[in-house]
Design a protein around this motif. Structure first.
Motif, mmCIF file in Angstrom:
data_model
loop_
_atom_site.group_PDB
_atom_site.id
_atom_site.type_symbol
_atom_site.label_atom_id
_atom_site.label_comp_id
_atom_site.label_asym_id
_atom_site.label_seq_id
_atom_site.Cartn_x
_atom_site.Cartn_y
_atom_site.Cartn_z
ATOM 1 N N PHE A 1 0.881 -1.102 0.157
ATOM 2 C CA PHE A 1 -0.034 -0.101 0.006
ATOM 3 C C PHE A 1 0.873 1.199 0.165
ATOM 4 O O PHE A 1 1.891 1.168 0.411
ATOM 5 C CB PHE A 1 -0.873 -0.169 1.298
ATOM 6 C CG PHE A 1 -0.302 -0.033 2.489
ATOM 7 C CD1 PHE A 1 0.082 1.021 3.359
ATOM 8 C CD2 PHE A 1 0.138 -1.153 3.161
ATOM 9 C CE1 PHE A 1 0.806 1.001 4.440
ATOM 10 C CE2 PHE A 1 0.773 -1.434 4.064
ATOM 11 C CZ PHE A 1 1.136 -0.279 4.996
ATOM 12 N N ASP A 2 0.628 2.291 -0.605
ATOM 13 C CA ASP A 2 1.232 3.459 -0.519
ATOM 14 C C ASP A 2 0.127 4.787 0.058
ATOM 15 O O ASP A 2 0.700 5.699 0.270
ATOM 16 C CB ASP A 2 1.616 4.076 -1.743
ATOM 17 C CG ASP A 2 0.375 4.063 -2.974
ATOM 18 O OD1 ASP A 2 -0.913 3.979 -2.426
ATOM 19 O OD2 ASP A 2 0.642 3.919 -4.287
ATOM 20 N N GLU A 3 -1.039 4.362 0.724
ATOM 21 C CA GLU A 3 -1.890 5.154 1.426
ATOM 22 C C GLU A 3 -2.688 4.608 2.184
ATOM 23 O O GLU A 3 -3.495 3.600 1.646
ATOM 24 C CB GLU A 3 -2.630 6.153 0.268
ATOM 25 C CG GLU A 3 -3.529 7.109 0.894
ATOM 26 C CD GLU A 3 -4.453 7.880 -0.019
ATOM 27 O OE1 GLU A 3 -5.121 8.941 0.324
ATOM 28 O OE2 GLU A 3 -4.501 7.452 -1.206
ATOM 29 N N ASP B 1 -1.655 2.846 -5.588
ATOM 30 C CA ASP B 1 -1.884 3.416 -6.868
ATOM 31 C C ASP B 1 -3.432 3.962 -6.948
ATOM 32 O O ASP B 1 -3.916 3.805 -8.311
ATOM 33 C CB ASP B 1 -1.323 2.612 -8.089
ATOM 34 C CG ASP B 1 0.132 2.753 -7.960
ATOM 35 O OD1 ASP B 1 0.582 3.401 -7.610
ATOM 36 O OD2 ASP B 1 0.541 1.621 -8.425
ATOM 37 N N GLY B 2 -4.017 4.366 -5.860
ATOM 38 C CA GLY B 2 -5.358 4.637 -6.083
ATOM 39 C C GLY B 2 -6.530 3.530 -6.091
ATOM 40 O O GLY B 2 -7.831 3.738 -5.927
ATOM 41 N N GLU B 3 -6.186 2.204 -5.779
ATOM 42 C CA GLU B 3 -7.024 1.094 -5.915
ATOM 43 C C GLU B 3 -7.112 0.579 -4.444
ATOM 44 O O GLU B 3 -6.103 0.387 -3.789
ATOM 45 C CB GLU B 3 -6.293 -0.152 -7.036
ATOM 46 C CG GLU B 3 -6.361 0.178 -8.345
ATOM 47 C CD GLU B 3 -7.786 0.369 -8.908
ATOM 48 O OE1 GLU B 3 -8.756 -0.530 -8.406
ATOM 49 O OE2 GLU B 3 -7.908 1.123 -9.890
ATOM 50 N N LEU B 4 -8.288 0.387 -4.064
ATOM 51 C CA LEU B 4 -8.705 -0.100 -2.577
ATOM 52 C C LEU B 4 -8.173 -1.546 -2.494
ATOM 53 O O LEU B 4 -8.709 -2.453 -3.304
ATOM 54 C CB LEU B 4 -10.180 0.220 -2.375
ATOM 55 C CG LEU B 4 -10.675 -0.204 -0.901
ATOM 56 C CD1 LEU B 4 -10.053 0.433 0.186
ATOM 57 C CD2 LEU B 4 -12.015 -0.083 -0.939
ATOM 58 N N ALA C 1 -13.851 -4.366 2.794
ATOM 59 C CA ALA C 1 -13.392 -3.133 2.195
ATOM 60 C C ALA C 1 -12.479 -2.519 2.999
ATOM 61 O O ALA C 1 -11.792 -1.528 2.894
ATOM 62 C CB ALA C 1 -14.845 -2.211 1.764
ATOM 63 N N ALA C 2 -12.645 -2.720 4.331
ATOM 64 C CA ALA C 2 -11.968 -1.923 5.570
ATOM 65 C C ALA C 2 -11.607 -3.032 6.746
ATOM 66 O O ALA C 2 -12.137 -3.918 6.932
ATOM 67 C CB ALA C 2 -12.515 -0.897 5.841
#
Length: 356
Positions: free
Chosen positions: A128-130, A148-151, A158-159
């Protein structure tokens, strides 16, 4: 023969340049393609950048805010579990009512396999980068991981949700207070640690006055200081009278309010020693009693007379410096209509500072 050789060399150079351009394009489209990930020993490692709304903190400021968050929230890995929302619309509804704080990393992170909790597993390819921290006053705290913006999906969830975490009413104050100092950007002046100078007048006559306009500042001469102080002293004095002016919440979220306040002009009243206002008498009003005591180290009056009442851009703020910091948190989300004298003061300040 020489011409043929030159052509071949030219073609080879062209191919080489084309290859370099392709590599650069791939690197730009996938910024981490050439970077190895870094192993993280916790679910929420210290980021390179912390973003809230349209504002970001990096370097030491991001590190300090990270430590505050870790200290405030119980982030034990075993208290998180995968969470699946009933539907995508339910997920969007929850997210819409969350304060979202983004942790961003210049180089991707990979959760160490030794860290995995029993309640969830991640693949060895998980990077992950975020990380987005979702803070909801009822549903608690969630973590979402992106590359890269993908969850990233945890076993179709999802979380990650904190099992027993309930966000209290002051959850936003922890990071909004810290970010306020960075967004506004005014450095508080130095004040001695002597005992406060007691006065029955508010505000006390300052040792100096500084004007801020469009990122520029000017320290006024003694004569100019007296003139400006006379223009604003009566306005500031109303601060200690309850009900003298109506303060209204500027926004449900304080960061949008900062976007307005940041563009203002400021009059800064500086004192070499702390000040303490002690009222001779306490005035009774229909709205309550006037302020009996008030301690401050410096004062800021921020205003902008070029806005409209609908956008609250034509109001003013009074901000106190105490304990070496300006209390943006308690001041920037309330406002009052500006009195007529600020119109002439604004014109004077603009000419004085911008045409120095």
């Amino acid at each position: 023969m020489k011409l043929f050789t030159r052509k071949r060399i030219g073609i080879l150079i062209g191919i080489l340049l084309l290859g370099l351009i392709c590599v650069a394009c791939i690197a730009c489209n996938n910024k981490y393609v050439l970077l190895d990930s870094i192993k993280a020993d916790r679910l929420l490692p210290c980021p390179d950048e912390i973003v809230y709304g349209s504002y970001a903190l990096s370097g030491n400021e991001a590190g300090e805010l990270y430590e505050l968050l870790v200290e405030q929230f119980d982030l034990d890995e075993n208290k998180f579990e995968p969470h699946t929302f009933d539907s995508e619309s339910k997920r969007k509804l929850v997210r819409r009512n969350c304060a979202v704080l983004s942790f961003r990393f210049q180089t991707p992170r990979k959760i160490s396999q030794d860290l995995e909790a029993e309640k969830f597993n991640v693949s060895e390819a998980f990077e992950f980068d975020e990380i987005k921290i979702l803070l909801h006053q009822v549903n608690g705290l969630f973590l979402e991981y992106y590359l890269d913006g993908e969850l990233y999906m945890f076993e179709s969830a999802a979380a990650l949700r904190h099992c027993d975490f309930v966000v209290n009413d002051n959850f936003s104050g922890l990071f909004e207070r810290k970010m306020a100092e960075s967004i506004i950007g005014l450095m508080p002046p130095s004040v001695s640690d002597d005992e406060p100078v007691i006065s029955n007048v508010f505000p006390a006559i300052p040792d100096s006055i500084v004007l801020y306009v469009d990122g520029n500042s000017v320290v006024l001469s003694d004569m100019e200081k007296v003139m400006v102080f006379e223009m604003i002293s009566s306005l500031l004095a109303k601060e200690v009278r309850a009900g003298a002016d109506t303060f209204v919440s500027q926004s449900a979220s304080s960061i949008p309010a900062l976007e307005i306040v940041k563009e203002r002009v400021f009059v800064e009243l500086r004192y070499n020693k702390p000040q303490k206002y002690v009222a001779d008498t306490i005035e009774e009003t229909p709205f309550g009693n006037s302020v009996a005591t008030l301690t401050y180290e410096s004062l800021l009056l921020g205003f902008n007379v070029c806005g409209s009442d609908e956008t609250h851009e034509s109001d003013c703020h009074i901000v106190y410096m105490k304990d070496g910091k300006y209390d943006w948190w308690g001041s920037y989300n309330r406002h009052r209509s500006y009195p007529p004298e600020l119109t002439s003061l604004y014109a004077y300040m603009y000419m004085r500072v911008c045409f120095e």
